[in-house]
Design a protein around this motif. Structure first.
Motif, PDB file in Angstrom:
ATOM      1  N   LEU A 172       7.597  -6.453  -7.502  1.00 33.88           N
ATOM      2  CA  LEU A 172       6.347  -5.694  -7.568  1.00 33.88           C
ATOM      3  C   LEU A 172       6.497  -4.281  -7.017  1.00 33.88           C
ATOM      4  N   ARG A 173       7.696  -3.982  -6.519  1.00 34.99           N
ATOM      5  CA  ARG A 173       7.999  -2.671  -5.916  1.00 34.99           C
ATOM      6  C   ARG A 173       7.214  -2.493  -4.603  1.00 34.99           C
ATOM      7  N   ALA A 174       7.982  -2.338  -3.565  1.00 30.91           N
ATOM      8  CA  ALA A 174       7.424  -2.327  -2.215  1.00 30.91           C
ATOM      9  C   ALA A 174       6.493  -1.151  -1.988  1.00 30.91           C
ATOM     10  N   LYS A 175       5.402  -1.464  -1.262  1.00 26.73           N
ATOM     11  CA  LYS A 175       4.438  -0.432  -0.861  1.00 26.73           C
ATOM     12  C   LYS A 175       4.017  -0.690   0.586  1.00 26.73           C
ATOM     13  N   ASP A 176       4.063   0.373   1.414  1.00 27.71           N
ATOM     14  CA  ASP A 176       3.631   0.230   2.807  1.00 27.71           C
ATOM     15  C   ASP A 176       2.115   0.093   2.918  1.00 27.71           C
ATOM     16  N   LYS A 177       1.404   0.739   2.005  1.00 22.66           N
ATOM     17  CA  LYS A 177      -0.041   0.575   1.955  1.00 22.66           C
ATOM     18  C   LYS A 177      -0.484   0.640   0.500  1.00 22.66           C
ATOM     19  N   TRP A 178      -1.614  -0.005   0.233  1.00 23.12           N
ATOM     20  CA  TRP A 178      -2.006  -0.136  -1.173  1.00 23.12           C
ATOM     21  C   TRP A 178      -3.513  -0.369  -1.268  1.00 23.12           C
ATOM     22  N   GLN A 179      -4.099   0.156  -2.340  1.00 19.90           N
ATOM     23  CA  GLN A 179      -5.469  -0.175  -2.690  1.00 19.90           C
ATOM     24  C   GLN A 179      -5.549  -0.328  -4.202  1.00 19.90           C
ATOM     25  N   LYS A 180      -6.500  -1.120  -4.652  1.00 22.07           N
ATOM     26  CA  LYS A 180      -6.625  -1.375  -6.082  1.00 22.07           C
ATOM     27  C   LYS A 180      -6.885  -0.088  -6.847  1.00 22.07           C
ATOM     28  N   ASP A 181      -7.859   0.678  -6.379  1.00 24.61           N
ATOM     29  CA  ASP A 181      -8.189   1.965  -6.991  1.00 24.61           C
ATOM     30  C   ASP A 181      -9.035   2.764  -6.002  1.00 24.61           C
ATOM     31  N   SER A 182      -9.477   3.926  -6.428  1.00 23.85           N
ATOM     32  CA  SER A 182     -10.215   4.813  -5.533  1.00 23.85           C
ATOM     33  C   SER A 182     -11.579   4.266  -5.125  1.00 23.85           C
ATOM     34  N   SER A 183     -12.055   3.203  -5.815  1.00 20.47           N
ATOM     35  CA  SER A 183     -13.360   2.638  -5.467  1.00 20.47           C
ATOM     36  C   SER A 183     -13.337   2.013  -4.068  1.00 20.47           C
ATOM     37  N   TRP A 184     -12.142   1.775  -3.553  1.00 12.82           N
ATOM     38  CA  TRP A 184     -12.032   1.206  -2.198  1.00 12.82           C
ATOM     39  C   TRP A 184     -12.190   2.280  -1.120  1.00 12.82           C
ATOM     40  N   GLY A 185     -12.316   3.540  -1.516  1.00 13.14           N
ATOM     41  CA  GLY A 185     -12.524   4.605  -0.536  1.00 13.14           C
ATOM     42  C   GLY A 185     -11.351   4.739   0.406  1.00 13.14           C
ATOM     43  N   ASN A 186     -11.633   4.640   1.704  1.00 14.05           N
ATOM     44  CA  ASN A 186     -10.588   4.786   2.722  1.00 14.05           C
ATOM     45  C   ASN A 186      -9.910   3.473   3.095  1.00 14.05           C
ATOM     46  N   TYR A 187     -10.282   2.382   2.388  1.00 10.30           N
ATOM     47  CA  TYR A 187      -9.714   1.082   2.751  1.00 10.30           C
ATOM     48  C   TYR A 187      -8.399   0.848   2.017  1.00 10.30           C
TER      49      TYR A 187
ATOM     50  N   VAL B  77       0.899  -6.576   1.493  1.00  4.76           N
ATOM     51  CA  VAL B  77       0.540  -5.927   0.226  1.00  4.76           C
ATOM     52  C   VAL B  77       0.882  -6.836  -0.958  1.00  4.76           C
ATOM     53  N   TYR B  78       2.050  -7.474  -0.914  1.00  2.00           N
ATOM     54  CA  TYR B  78       2.452  -8.357  -2.012  1.00  2.00           C
ATOM     55  C   TYR B  78       1.383  -9.429  -2.246  1.00  2.00           C
ATOM     56  N   PHE B  79       0.874 -10.020  -1.186  1.00  2.00           N
ATOM     57  CA  PHE B  79      -0.067 -11.133  -1.356  1.00  2.00           C
ATOM     58  C   PHE B  79      -1.485 -10.660  -1.640  1.00  2.00           C
ATOM     59  N   ALA B  80      -1.830  -9.455  -1.225  1.00  2.00           N
ATOM     60  CA  ALA B  80      -3.127  -8.884  -1.611  1.00  2.00           C
ATOM     61  C   ALA B  80      -3.144  -8.633  -3.120  1.00  2.00           C
ATOM     62  N   ARG B  81      -2.069  -8.055  -3.625  1.00  2.00           N
ATOM     63  CA  ARG B  81      -1.974  -7.788  -5.066  1.00  2.00           C
ATOM     64  C   ARG B  81      -1.927  -9.107  -5.850  1.00  2.00           C
ATOM     65  N   SER B  82      -1.192 -10.076  -5.320  1.00  2.00           N
ATOM     66  CA  SER B  82      -1.069 -11.377  -5.997  1.00  2.00           C
ATOM     67  C   SER B  82      -2.410 -12.094  -6.071  1.00  2.00           C
ATOM     68  N   ALA B  83      -3.205 -11.997  -4.980  1.00  2.00           N
ATOM     69  CA  ALA B  83      -4.512 -12.661  -4.964  1.00  2.00           C
ATOM     70  C   ALA B  83      -5.414 -12.105  -6.060  1.00  2.00           C
ATOM     71  N   LEU B  84      -5.373 -10.794  -6.267  1.00  2.00           N
ATOM     72  CA  LEU B  84      -6.188 -10.202  -7.329  1.00  2.00           C
ATOM     73  C   LEU B  84      -5.706 -10.660  -8.704  1.00  2.00           C
ATOM     74  N   ASN B  85      -4.393 -10.805  -8.858  1.00  2.00           N
ATOM     75  CA  ASN B  85      -3.857 -11.311 -10.126  1.00  2.00           C
ATOM     76  C   ASN B  85      -4.264 -12.771 -10.358  1.00  2.00           C
ATOM     77  N   ILE B  86      -4.278 -13.540  -9.293  1.00  2.00           N
ATOM     78  CA  ILE B  86      -4.703 -14.950  -9.400  1.00  2.00           C
ATOM     79  C   ILE B  86      -6.163 -15.018  -9.809  1.00  2.00           C
ATOM     80  N   GLY B  87      -6.984 -14.178  -9.203  1.00  2.00           N
ATOM     81  CA  GLY B  87      -8.400 -14.118  -9.547  1.00  2.00           C
ATOM     82  C   GLY B  87      -9.254 -15.069  -8.727  1.00  2.00           C
TER      83      GLY B  87
END
Length: 668
Positions: A432-447, A470-480
């Protein structure tokens, strides 16, 4: 006579005949329905009121010329003294014969001492009972009375899996006073200070009507250790003070098992009311918490009883019924007390909960809560100061931490991974390519979701090994949401946990909470609104070494059964187990410090943040660690959660303190 006149004459005659017929019919009906009750009906009605304990109605059915007492109040009191005390119920009457208004009958009833059956006779006159004193009870007279004696059974022991006593009968001591040897009440204040009680309590006990000058009046029960200290400090030098040995429930491991085993205490008025007619008396003990309370009926056994008719000198005239006491059964637990003690020793200065179980059977090998309290203190009687001290302690030693729920943090990641594999939404080999911090999109604001470990390649194995948020936050959204929540339900998260001791329900969402993508992402790595009970979390992890099935956790032997069957596939559990093994085997894995050369271990750490918002720096941290054997004959799975590990090593603190208990168990 005209036709009109004839018609009127016939009409009058018909009316007259109708009136006569109606009168005869009314007379017949009145006769049929008012011929009165039979004597048999009167007898059965009378004893029907007795069965209902409606003594006032019984009194109304008596021929007042034959009543032995002029007042209904005395009649009711006398019957209560007998039938309420013997707990008479299911009263049955069988009429044998009737002659000259005398009914011979057989009466039977169930009582506290078993079934009573006898024959008697009763006179009836004008539907009224001709009273005689034997109607109160067989062979009853003015000079006799009914006496009920309860025989308390021997309380069963509580043992660990190897037969070591966790609760048994032993010796305690009663400190009391002999009035005739006291120096008046001048020493009461000094005695009260010794016994950590108050002067009023002593005065109330010493003013009882039964006390003679040579009577021993018990004031407080104490342990042997306490007794030795009191003697050393000179309590026996006070005139009238005496110490007697007594039989008492004792807990050899005391604080180590207090939250698990619980304790007994003397019954109070609330207990007596709740357990009315179960043989409890003011001198009985009853389980108040833990196994002692949960298995009160089995441990206590069956109370015996004897019903006697005695004369004015208390001599037995006749034994009416007798039932032997049945001693309580021993309860053998699945607990290994050596492991329990080792875990307690490691965490006794922390606020923590530890669970150890055999994942292949669901047997709970240890269940520890720290800080703790003394079960023996509760049995012998706490002072007001000690009770207040326990209740006001900020560390809450009276609270059983293993019953609570906690934010699971990273220990939830293997569960998210398993759900993703089952729903084909996680490809374990995909980077998934490593990321130190991540948000789904700009709708998350500063989170942003942040992680301390962003491994490369960013695949499932490395995400578990290095605990990548980050890996599991992204995975949870993919799981739905739908897949995620359905599997939480399959794992019984949010349902009552089937266990002998009450446990708080885990949860994956607050009721009526709006579910956002941000919440789903946080849930993937064990934050969000997920709260897990340590025992349930440990049980879910057991699926990874049981080909996807979970045994029902239990603490009393002989109850092994499957709880959740095939919640994950064999293929899924194989992948997760290998990744959990790597989390310990890899030199940079979060659980590597517990690595063993001779035993293959699988495990996962977790550090849960407890804070108001993402920018809060004043919050605390929970440290988690779950570890399990995968190929050892000594199957074990251990889960521990420790509060406030911030700046103490986080989950690493828990890993270090798990080493000794695990080594102890594996060395057996």
């Amino acid at each position: 006579m005209t036709i009109r006149e004839d018609y009127h004459m016939n009409r009058k005659r018909n009316v007259f005949i109708g009136l006569i017929t109606c009168a005869l019919l009314i007379t017949t009906v009145f006769f049929v329905f008012n011929q009165g009750k039979s004597n048999e009906q009167v007898v059965k009605e009378y004893f029907g009121f007795l069965n209902d304990r409606n003594y006032k109605q019984m009194y109304q059915m008596l021929d007042q010329k034959t009543v032995y007492t002029p007042t209904q109040k005395y009649f009711v009191k006398k019957h209560k003294e007998i039938y309420d005390v013997i707990d008479a119920k299911n009263i049955q009457i069988k009429v044998l014969n009737e002659k000259d208004n005398i009914i011979k009958y057989q009466i039977s009833m169930d009582t506290i001492a078993g079934k009573i059956k006898y024959k008697n006779k009763i006179g009836i006159k004008d539907e009224k009972i001709q009273f005689n004193k034997e109607l109160i009870f067989d062979e009853f007279s003015d000079k006799n009375k009914i006496k009920v004696t309860t025989i308390q059974p021997f309380r069963g022991y509580i043992l660990d899996r190897n037969g070591k006593y966790l609760a048994k009968q032993g010796n305690g001591y009663s400190v009391g006073l002999v009035r005739g040897k006291l120096n008046g009440e001048n020493d009461y204040s000094k005695i009260a200070e010794y016994l950590e009680t108050d002067i009023e309590t002593i005065q109330n006990k010493m003013n009882a009507s039964w006390i003679n000058d040579d009577s021993f009046v018990p004031i407080k029960n104490i342990s042997e250790q306490r007794k030795d200290k009191l003697i050393q400090h000179g309590i026996l030098k006070i005139g009238g003070v005496k110490i007697n040995s007594i039989s008492s429930r004792i807990y050899p491991y005391d604080k180590i098992t207090s939250h698990l085993v619980g304790y007994v205490q003397n019954v109070n008025s609330k207990d007596l009311k709740k357990h009315k007619n179960e043989g409890y008396t003011s001198s009985s003990v009853i389980g108040k918490s833990g196994i002692e309370a949960a298995y009160e009926r089995q441990l206590r056994g069956e109370v015996g009883a004897r019903i006697d008719i005695v004369d004015e000198n208390n001599n037995i005239v006749k034994t009416v019924a007798e039932r032997e006491a049945k001693d309580g059964k021993d309860i053998r637990l699945t607990i290994d007390i050596d492991l329990q003690q080792s875990l307690y020793n490691e965490y006794q200065n922390d606020k923590s909960a530890s669970v150890a179980l055999n994942p292949k059977t669901g047997e709970v090998l240890a269940l520890v809560s720290t800080p703790s309290y003394s079960s023996n203190d509760f049995v012998l009687g706490l002072s007001t100061d000690k009770w207040n001290e326990l209740n006001n302690d900020v560390n809450q030693p009276l609270m059983s931490c293993y019953k609570q729920t906690y934010t699971p943090g990273s220990t939830m990641k293997p569960i998210t991974a398993a759900i993703g594999l089952e729903t084909k939404t996680i490809d374990p080999n995909k980077d998934l390519r490593a990321k130190d911090k991540w948000q789904k999109d700009s709708s998350w604001g500063n989170y942003y979701v942040t992680t301390l470990h962003a491994p490369s390649p960013n695949n499932l194995k490395n995400a578990i090994t290095y605990s990548d948020n980050v890996y599991f936050a992204r995975s949870a959204l993919n799981i739905g949401k739908e897949n995620l929540f359905n599997y939480y339900k399959n794992l019984k998260i949010g349902e009552k946990i089937p266990f002998e001791l009450a446990l708080n329900k885990s949860q994956y969402i607050n009721k009526n909470q709006k579910v956002s993508d941000q919440l789903i992402a946080d849930s993937g790595y064990g934050q969000g609104q997920i709260l897990m009970n340590p025992l349930q979390l440990a049980s879910i992890y057991s699926a990874f070494v049981n080909n996807g099935s979970i045994y029902q956790p239990h603490i009393v032997q002989g109850q092994t059964k499957t709880w959740i069957k095939n919640v994950f596939s064999k293929e899924t559990t194989k992948i997760i187990k290998e990744d959990l093994i790597n989390a310990i085997a890899d030199e940079n894995g979060t659980g590597h410090s517990i690595y063993h050369d001779s035993v293959t271990l699988a495990g996962k750490t977790g550090t849960a943040e407890i804070k108001q918002n993402q920018s809060d720096t004043t919050g605390t941290e929970l440290g988690w660690f779950t570890v399990m054997t995968t190929d050892s004959q000594q199957s074990i799975l251990m889960t521990t959660v420790v509060e406030d590990v911030k700046n103490r090593g986080g989950s690493g603190y828990v890993v270090e303190h798990t080493k000794k208990p695990l080594d102890l168990y594996l060395s057996k």
